[in-house]
Motif scaffolding. Structure first.
Motif, mmCIF file in Angstrom:
data_model
loop_
_atom_site.group_PDB
_atom_site.id
_atom_site.type_symbol
_atom_site.label_atom_id
_atom_site.label_comp_id
_atom_site.label_asym_id
_atom_site.label_seq_id
_atom_site.Cartn_x
_atom_site.Cartn_y
_atom_site.Cartn_z
ATOM 1 N N PHE A 168 68.922 57.890 13.256
ATOM 2 C CA PHE A 168 68.060 58.322 12.152
ATOM 3 C C PHE A 168 67.869 59.836 12.184
ATOM 4 O O PHE A 168 67.434 60.410 13.180
ATOM 5 N N ASN A 169 68.180 60.481 11.064
ATOM 6 C CA ASN A 169 68.093 61.939 10.961
ATOM 7 C C ASN A 169 66.857 62.424 10.233
ATOM 8 O O ASN A 169 66.698 63.623 9.991
ATOM 9 N N GLY A 170 65.990 61.494 9.852
ATOM 10 C CA GLY A 170 64.770 61.878 9.152
ATOM 11 C C GLY A 170 64.916 61.799 7.641
ATOM 12 O O GLY A 170 66.008 61.593 7.105
ATOM 13 N N PHE A 171 63.777 61.957 6.973
ATOM 14 C CA PHE A 171 63.758 62.019 5.507
ATOM 15 C C PHE A 171 63.616 63.490 5.121
ATOM 16 O O PHE A 171 62.512 64.042 5.100
ATOM 17 N N LYS A 172 64.721 64.107 4.817
ATOM 18 C CA LYS A 172 64.769 65.561 4.690
ATOM 19 C C LYS A 172 64.015 66.109 3.486
ATOM 20 O O LYS A 172 63.602 67.270 3.495
ATOM 21 N N ILE A 173 63.829 65.293 2.444
ATOM 22 C CA ILE A 173 63.122 65.803 1.261
ATOM 23 C C ILE A 173 61.830 65.034 1.001
ATOM 24 O O ILE A 173 61.240 65.143 -0.067
ATOM 25 N N LEU A 174 61.367 64.267 1.982
ATOM 26 C CA LEU A 174 60.118 63.523 1.834
ATOM 27 C C LEU A 174 58.941 64.498 1.802
ATOM 28 O O LEU A 174 58.794 65.346 2.680
ATOM 29 N N THR A 175 58.075 64.348 0.798
ATOM 30 C CA THR A 175 56.903 65.220 0.674
ATOM 31 C C THR A 175 55.589 64.468 0.869
ATOM 32 O O THR A 175 54.561 65.085 1.133
ATOM 33 N N SER A 176 55.619 63.132 0.742
ATOM 34 C CA SER A 176 54.386 62.350 0.848
ATOM 35 C C SER A 176 54.644 61.105 1.686
ATOM 36 O O SER A 176 55.551 60.326 1.389
ATOM 37 N N LEU A 177 53.814 60.905 2.725
ATOM 38 C CA LEU A 177 53.963 59.759 3.626
ATOM 39 C C LEU A 177 52.602 59.108 3.815
ATOM 40 O O LEU A 177 51.640 59.748 4.229
ATOM 41 N N ASP A 178 52.526 57.807 3.502
ATOM 42 C CA ASP A 178 51.269 57.047 3.595
ATOM 43 C C ASP A 178 51.531 55.809 4.442
ATOM 44 O O ASP A 178 52.245 54.896 4.024
ATOM 45 N N LEU A 179 50.953 55.777 5.645
ATOM 46 C CA LEU A 179 51.165 54.675 6.587
ATOM 47 C C LEU A 179 49.820 54.047 6.931
ATOM 48 O O LEU A 179 48.939 54.713 7.490
ATOM 49 N N GLN A 180 49.663 52.749 6.608
ATOM 50 C CA GLN A 180 48.410 52.062 6.889
ATOM 51 C C GLN A 180 48.695 50.707 7.533
ATOM 52 O O GLN A 180 49.581 49.975 7.105
ATOM 53 N N HIS A 181 47.912 50.401 8.571
ATOM 54 C CA HIS A 181 48.097 49.161 9.333
ATOM 55 C C HIS A 181 49.560 49.038 9.780
ATOM 56 O O HIS A 181 50.236 48.057 9.480
ATOM 57 N N ILE A 182 50.005 50.042 10.485
ATOM 58 C CA ILE A 182 51.398 50.075 10.921
ATOM 59 C C ILE A 182 51.461 50.152 12.450
ATOM 60 O O ILE A 182 50.483 50.504 13.117
#
Length: 432
Positions: A168-182
């Motif tokens: 996995f090389n990452g999400f290179k253009i990700l601007t918003s990350l929402d992680l709940q109950h993970i």
């Protein structure tokens, strides 16, 4: 009578055809806009309007499968699952063109293997927003195909297990990350954040598997977190302007304070030079006050204009930490103080003497609005309110809402008795 002009009967069918044709002949981008404003269920149902509308919906770029789009009357989990799978499969089979947004969030949906197929299908396209909320059952382990969605700009996951492949090389253009109950491991969390170099918004709620929050995100401007953790460390987050942070466990008072110990307050604010809005929730203020509390921060928070603190007024360390933040925020416009129940009763005499010293020579020249809620009207709470009123010359409004109605009239009389530095300040008392 023969010369009178007879009324013509309205040609209702003709007019209806005309209206239908007008809508059907609208430009494609307008039709797409109309369809995008409908639920997926209603958008698909437009296929019955006319032959021209039969396949208009198949070009939708946003697919949202939620309780409004998928109606299931049965309570049988098997029937619910089969209907959900059938609907999603049917839509994806007939869909034509790119899918930019895919949301799967149904209150009765559990993690099923069919989700793996749908994610694999999406990974072969150009999905930009992916939202998956599993409301029932165990954590759903995300398939490796999700980590191939390299066009993602927004990722939102609820009740999921993250275990990306080694490649996995990452999400290179990700601007918003929402992680709940993970759930994910410590190294996975750090690696994920580090490999999203354009991340601007990060939300973490109720997480498991990691307790040290190492946030390396040079583009981050918004951070919202609530959970159980041992430490938070910002690295290269100089653009971070909005922070809401809550520690959901009481750290207790068994820590040992040693002179010269690095202050948690100083460490926390060191990488937040651009902070504008700060919400300190649950027990996080107690966490910040666990070590040495300075009178002021080394560098003032010049941009901080909104501050919300969940505080136990009976804990002197928390009061000192609050005062330190207030002294270091010369441009503060709005302050919210939410009282917590008394967890550890401190010595009243020692507390009073210490506070009288620390209240001196502290002015809030920009403070306009103060909201205080959950108080019982005990002396330490009243001292703090008196201190704010006496040192806020620009104050316009203070709103006070006690925890209960007991002693409300006495509390109100005390509030009205306090001297106000601002001649325009009004005190608003709200019933609990």
């Amino acid at each position: 009578m023969s010369n009178m002009k007879q009324k013509e009967q309205p040609k209702v069918p003709f007019q209806m055809d005309t209206e239908v044709d007008r809508i059907s002949n609208l430009p494609g981008h307008i039709i797409d806009k109309v369809l995008s404003l409908l639920t997926l269920r209603d958008a698909v149902r437009t296929c019955i309007l006319s032959s021209k509308w039969r396949y208009k919906w198949v070009n939708l770029t946003s697919l949202v499968f939620d309780n409004q789009s998928v109606l299931v009357s049965s309570q049988d989990p098997t029937i619910i699952k089969n209907k959900m799978v059938k609907i999603v499969d049917h839509v994806l089979l007939l869909h034509n063109g790119p899918i930019h947004k895919f949301k799967l969030s149904h209150r009765d949906l559990q993690g099923v293997c069919d989700i793996d197929r749908w994610i694999l299908f999406l990974s072969r396209g150009s999905v930009k927003e992916f939202i998956l909320e599993i409301w029932k059952g165990q954590r759903y382990k995300l398939p490796s195909s999700l980590y191939l969605c390299d066009k993602l700009s927004h990722l939102e996951l609820f009740n999921c297990l993250l275990k990306p492949p080694l490649a996995f090389n990452g999400f290179k253009i990700l601007t918003s990350l929402d992680l709940q109950h993970i759930t994910m491991d410590q190294d996975v969390f750090e690696d994920l954040i580090y490999k999203c170099p354009l991340l601007e918004r990060l939300t973490l709620m109720n997480f498991e598997g990691f307790a040290h929050l190492k946030i390396h995100a040079p583009k981050l401007t918004f951070f919202d977190i609530g959970g159980v953790f041992e430490d938070v460390n910002f690295e290269n987050t100089f653009l971070l302007s909005t922070v809401s942070i809550g520690l959901y466990v009481n750290i207790g008072n068994d820590h040992e304070l040693t002179l010269g110990t690095t202050s948690k307050l100083i460490k926390f604010f060191a990488s937040l030079p651009s902070i504008q809005r700060l919400e300190v929730q649950s027990f996080f203020l107690k966490f910040l006050a666990a070590d040495m509390v300075p009178r002021r921060l080394p560098s003032a928070c010049m941009d901080l204009n909104y501050l919300s603190l969940r505080i136990n007024f009976n804990d002197m360390d928390e009061c000192l930490a609050a005062l330190c933040i207030l002294r270091s925020s010369p441009c503060l416009l709005e302050l919210e103080l939410l009282a917590r129940p008394d967890e550890q009763q401190s010595s009243k005499v020692a507390a009073k003497n210490l506070l009288e010293e620390d209240y001196q020579n502290c002015f809030f020249t920009q403070l306009r609005f103060v909201k205080i809620a959950g108080i019982f009207g005990v002396p330490r709470e009243l001292n703090f309110i008196n201190f704010l009123l006496a040192n806020s010359p620009m104050l316009e409004r203070m709103t006070v809402k006690p925890a209960s109605q007991d002693g409300g009239w006495e509390l109100l009389k005390e509030l009205l008795r306090f001297r106000r530095a601002s001649v325009h300040a009004e005190i608003i008392y709200l019933d609990p």
